[in-house]
Write a protein that holds these residues in place. Structure first.
Motif, PDB file in Angstrom:
ATOM      1  N   ASN A   1       0.898  -1.205   0.069  1.00  0.00           N
ATOM      2  CA  ASN A   1      -0.054  -0.050   0.023  1.00  0.00           C
ATOM      3  C   ASN A   1       0.831   1.332   0.089  1.00  0.00           C
ATOM      4  O   ASN A   1       0.770   2.215  -0.622  1.00  0.00           O
ATOM      5  N   LEU A   2       2.042   1.208   0.647  1.00  0.00           N
ATOM      6  CA  LEU A   2       3.010   2.470   0.609  1.00  0.00           C
ATOM      7  C   LEU A   2       3.370   2.626  -0.531  1.00  0.00           C
ATOM      8  O   LEU A   2       3.718   3.814  -1.090  1.00  0.00           O
ATOM      9  N   TYR A   3       3.913   1.413  -1.256  1.00  0.00           N
ATOM     10  CA  TYR A   3       4.541   1.715  -2.529  1.00  0.00           C
ATOM     11  C   TYR A   3       3.629   2.163  -3.527  1.00  0.00           C
ATOM     12  O   TYR A   3       3.647   2.993  -4.358  1.00  0.00           O
ATOM     13  N   THR A   4       2.245   1.637  -3.513  1.00  0.00           N
ATOM     14  CA  THR A   4       1.131   2.244  -4.377  1.00  0.00           C
ATOM     15  C   THR A   4       0.918   3.733  -4.294  1.00  0.00           C
ATOM     16  O   THR A   4       0.815   4.548  -5.092  1.00  0.00           O
ATOM     17  N   ARG A   5       0.859   4.203  -2.896  1.00  0.00           N
ATOM     18  CA  ARG A   5       0.677   5.582  -2.568  1.00  0.00           C
ATOM     19  C   ARG A   5       1.919   6.225  -3.346  1.00  0.00           C
ATOM     20  O   ARG A   5       1.719   7.448  -3.523  1.00  0.00           O
ATOM     21  N   SER A   6       3.168   5.811  -2.819  1.00  0.00           N
ATOM     22  CA  SER A   6       4.383   6.366  -3.341  1.00  0.00           C
ATOM     23  C   SER A   6       4.243   6.712  -4.815  1.00  0.00           C
ATOM     24  O   SER A   6       4.587   7.636  -5.372  1.00  0.00           O
ATOM     25  N   LEU A   7       3.971   5.554  -5.651  1.00  0.00           N
ATOM     26  CA  LEU A   7       3.887   5.758  -6.991  1.00  0.00           C
ATOM     27  C   LEU A   7       2.913   6.635  -7.585  1.00  0.00           C
ATOM     28  O   LEU A   7       3.072   7.494  -8.464  1.00  0.00           O
TER      29      LEU A   7
END
Length: 162
Positions: A24-30
């Motif tokens: 989820n963190l990766y998705t938000r960061s992207l």
């Protein structure tokens, strides 16, 4: 249900949730990245193209894995050092492509350069959600500027591991 069973269930759930929280963190960061940029550009591979079969699972491992998975031992297997080593060995060559896979973002790999022996080197473009059309337009423009359809590398015994 005993206290030990409840603790075990909680630990299993935490172990299941931790990677998903990172995803989820990766998705938000992207998504934050794509708020300012149309595409993320990365190499496709971490090094030169792999030889055919270079990361093939050893025959003995394939022979053992099949029955284990058929008998439902996947969860137990996933906790083993053998499994961790196998996954790490296979994913080390493609560290950049995993971000698009984990986040569900559209991506493409396009051959943008060739080695001295004629092997293609890919460039990965990762777009925001719904950018498939942009990626396909870009691929068409790149191919028009530097055609690759008719390019075939020489395949030698070294390339196939023999």
């Amino acid at each position: 249900m005993s206290n030990a069973s409840l603790v075990a269930k909680c630990l299993i759930r935490v172990a299941w949730l931790m990677p998903r929280a990172r995803w989820n963190l990766y998705t938000r960061s992207l998504a934050d990245f794509h708020a300012g940029y149309d595409l993320l550009l990365t190499p496709t591979l971490a090094g030169p193209p792999l030889r055919i079969g270079q990361h093939r699972t050893p025959a003995i491992a394939e022979a053992v894995l099949s029955p284990l998975l058929r008998f439902g031992a996947g969860k137990l297997l996933s906790r083993s050092d053998f499994y961790a080593d196998l996954v790490t060995r296979n994913l080390t060559a493609v560290p950049f492509t995993q971000l698009a896979n984990i986040t569900g973002r559209p991506a493409m790999s396009v051959p943008t350069h060739w080695t001295a022996t004629g092997l293609p080197l890919g460039t990965q473009f990762v777009g925001p959600t719904g950018s498939e059309y942009l990626l396909l337009q870009l691929a068409a423009e790149i191919e028009s500027a530097r055609p690759w359809f008719e390019r075939y590398p020489e395949i030698s015994r070294d390339a196939v591991g023999g």
